[in-house]
Design an enzyme around this catalytic site. Structure first.
Site, PDB file in Angstrom:
ATOM      1  N   TYR A 153       0.857  -1.200   0.000  1.00 54.70           N
ATOM      2  CA  TYR A 153       0.000   0.000   0.000  1.00 54.70           C
ATOM      3  C   TYR A 153       0.886   1.242   0.000  1.00 54.70           C
ATOM      4  CZ  TYR A 153      -3.510   3.368   1.708  1.00 54.70           C
ATOM      5  OH  TYR A 153      -4.344   4.453   1.854  1.00 54.70           O
TER       6      TYR A 153
HETATM    7  P1  NDP Z   1     -13.744   4.576   1.172  1.00 51.77           P
HETATM    8  O1  NDP Z   1     -13.680   3.094   1.324  1.00 51.77           O
HETATM    9  O2  NDP Z   1     -14.655   5.337   2.048  1.00 51.77           O
HETATM   10  O3  NDP Z   1     -14.077   4.946  -0.351  1.00 51.77           O
HETATM   11  C1  NDP Z   1     -13.410   4.306  -1.425  1.00 51.77           C
HETATM   12  C2  NDP Z   1     -14.084   4.705  -2.720  1.00 51.77           C
HETATM   13  O4  NDP Z   1     -13.317   4.173  -3.817  1.00 51.77           O
HETATM   14  C3  NDP Z   1     -15.493   4.153  -2.860  1.00 51.77           C
HETATM   15  O5  NDP Z   1     -16.273   5.080  -3.588  1.00 51.77           O
HETATM   16  C4  NDP Z   1     -15.278   2.879  -3.672  1.00 51.77           C
HETATM   17  O6  NDP Z   1     -16.467   2.505  -4.356  1.00 51.77           O
HETATM   18  C5  NDP Z   1     -14.183   3.374  -4.625  1.00 51.77           C
HETATM   19  N1  NDP Z   1     -13.420   2.282  -5.224  1.00 51.77           N
HETATM   20  C6  NDP Z   1     -12.761   1.282  -4.589  1.00 51.77           C
HETATM   21  N2  NDP Z   1     -12.224   0.442  -5.504  1.00 51.77           N
HETATM   22  C7  NDP Z   1     -12.566   0.935  -6.719  1.00 51.77           C
HETATM   23  C8  NDP Z   1     -12.338   0.499  -8.049  1.00 51.77           C
HETATM   24  N3  NDP Z   1     -11.673  -0.639  -8.318  1.00 51.77           N
HETATM   25  N4  NDP Z   1     -12.817   1.251  -9.061  1.00 51.77           N
HETATM   26  C9  NDP Z   1     -13.517   2.386  -8.824  1.00 51.77           C
HETATM   27  N5  NDP Z   1     -13.785   2.832  -7.572  1.00 51.77           N
HETATM   28  C10 NDP Z   1     -13.308   2.112  -6.546  1.00 51.77           C
HETATM   29  O7  NDP Z   1     -12.230   5.043   1.361  1.00 51.77           O
HETATM   30  P2  NDP Z   1     -11.528   6.466   1.603  1.00 51.77           P
HETATM   31  O8  NDP Z   1     -12.427   7.587   1.291  1.00 51.77           O
HETATM   32  O9  NDP Z   1     -10.899   6.417   2.916  1.00 51.77           O
HETATM   33  O10 NDP Z   1     -10.352   6.364   0.528  1.00 51.77           O
HETATM   34  C11 NDP Z   1     -10.166   7.267  -0.532  1.00 51.77           C
HETATM   35  C12 NDP Z   1      -8.696   7.433  -0.792  1.00 51.77           C
HETATM   36  O11 NDP Z   1      -8.085   7.975   0.369  1.00 51.77           O
HETATM   37  C13 NDP Z   1      -7.940   6.138  -1.114  1.00 51.77           C
HETATM   38  O12 NDP Z   1      -7.053   6.372  -2.191  1.00 51.77           O
HETATM   39  C14 NDP Z   1      -7.156   5.861   0.167  1.00 51.77           C
HETATM   40  O13 NDP Z   1      -5.963   5.168  -0.103  1.00 51.77           O
HETATM   41  C15 NDP Z   1      -6.899   7.258   0.644  1.00 51.77           C
HETATM   42  N6  NDP Z   1      -6.595   7.352   2.080  1.00 51.77           N
HETATM   43  C16 NDP Z   1      -7.562   7.110   3.029  1.00 51.77           C
HETATM   44  C17 NDP Z   1      -7.243   7.206   4.368  1.00 51.77           C
HETATM   45  C18 NDP Z   1      -8.237   6.956   5.452  1.00 51.77           C
HETATM   46  O14 NDP Z   1      -7.838   6.838   6.617  1.00 51.77           O
HETATM   47  N7  NDP Z   1      -9.519   6.899   5.168  1.00 51.77           N
HETATM   48  C19 NDP Z   1      -5.892   7.549   4.823  1.00 51.77           C
HETATM   49  C20 NDP Z   1      -4.974   7.777   3.747  1.00 51.77           C
HETATM   50  C21 NDP Z   1      -5.325   7.682   2.450  1.00 51.77           C
HETATM   51  P3  NDP Z   1     -16.761   0.956  -4.806  1.00 51.77           P
HETATM   52  O15 NDP Z   1     -16.281   0.087  -3.679  1.00 51.77           O
HETATM   53  O16 NDP Z   1     -18.232   0.896  -5.037  1.00 51.77           O
HETATM   54  O17 NDP Z   1     -15.988   0.763  -6.059  1.00 51.77           O
END
Ligand code: NDP
Length: 254
Positions: A153
């Site tokens: 990651y």
């Molecule tokens: P969430 O799980 O709340 O949201 C993730 C989103 O990404 C959902 O809309 C999901 O929709 C979508 N997603 C996941 N896989 C795919 C795919 N293959 N294609 C298209 N859409 C996809 O996570 P976060 O809001 O926390 O994460 C968002 C970003 O922030 C990520 O890049 C994460 O690495 C980063 N981040 C988050 C942190 C945290 O603590 N929350 C900390 C550091 C970074 P669906 O599953 O329906 O596809």
């Protein structure tokens, strides 16, 4: 931090816009007047976010599918006539100690965290050249620290940070700015979603993370979203290639 800039008449894409940071970013942009296309795999979750605002459009797409980038950009640019901001927010993570990883799990993280944003940037560039728009990538505050069991990651996200700097140089001549926001632990669907933790373990991780943050709490999406908007805002047109870590000091720990 508040940002009063209007996004009226602007068009944005937020990948992974159906939950967490992406959904909050889409809502904030829409509230400020932008038309925002959100992507994600699950139709119901996309539609639920799109239903919150007339300016939010759901575009079902799996970012791990290499053909989806061209489809998403074509759908949005054909439909809205322009593109001003691409937020590469969708990501893949997971607890992956050496004993547990395999080619498929590593490939999934490369697909979401490196290949998908790369293809989106490529496909979005012609429209962003016309608008002198911006790209904001979403990394993670663990990218620069040793991260046992989170190594892939962190490694794929630090790759995204490197790409940010290189793309910023490549696209500067076109007036396109490229920056990254690296969040610390933020309340979203990530722990039980992309990290795959059972509910009880996710709550324990949340408590542990809160105790590790120098500023005394885990983040919420409203800690992160204003930075994404600020980096994407065309008025901040002398800032590019930067990684802004927003994490309550979490990554300062040795
Ligand atoms: P969430 O799980 O709340 O949201 C993730 C989103 O990404 C959902 O809309 C999901 O929709 C979508 N997603 C996941 N896989 C795919 C795919 N293959 N294609 C298209 N859409 C996809 O996570 P976060 O809001 O926390 O994460 C968002 C970003 O922030 C990520 O890049 C994460 O690495 C980063 N981040 C988050 C942190 C945290 O603590 N929350 C900390 C550091 C970074 P669906 O599953 O329906 O596809």
């Amino acid at each position: 931090m508040t940002d009063e800039t209007s996004w009226e008449g602007k068009v944005a894409i937020v990948t992974g816009g159906s939950s967490g940071i992406g959904a909050a970013t889409a809502k904030a942009l829409a509230d400020k007047g932008a038309i925002v296309a959100i992507t994600g795999r699950n139709r119901e979750r996309l539609d639920a976010v799109a239903a919150t605002h007339d300016n939010i459009l759901a575009v079902q797409a799996d970012s791990a599918d290499a053909s989806s980038a061209a489809d998403v950009i074509e759908t949005v640019v054909d439909g809205s006539g322009r593109l001003d901001l691409l937020v590469n927010n969708a990501g893949a993570g997971g607890i992956l100690p050496i004993s547990d990883y395999d080619e498929a799990k590593i490939s999934q993280m490369c697909a979401l965290n490196i290949i998908a944003p790369s293809l989106m940037v490529k496909e979005a560039t012609p429209a962003l050249q016309k608008s002198k728009g911006a790209i904001v990538n979403v990394s993670t505050a663990v990218s620069r620290n040793a991260a046992p069991a989170l190594a892939h990651y962190a490694a794929t996200k630090i790759a995204l940070e490197h790409l940010t700097a290189s793309w910023a140089m490549e696209l500067a001549g076109d007036g396109i700015r490229v920056n990254t926001v690296s969040p610390g632990p933020v309340k979203s669907g990530a722990l039980t979603g992309m990290m795959g933790l059972p509910e009880e373990m996710a709550r324990a991780v949340e408590e542990q993370e809160a105790s590790q943050v120098p500023l005394g709490r885990r983040g919420v999406t409203s800690d992160i979203v204003p930075w994404i908007l600020r980096l994407g805002n065309s008025e901040n047109d002398w800032l590019t290639g930067q990684i802004i870590t927003v994490d309550g000091g979490w990554s300062l720990r040795s």
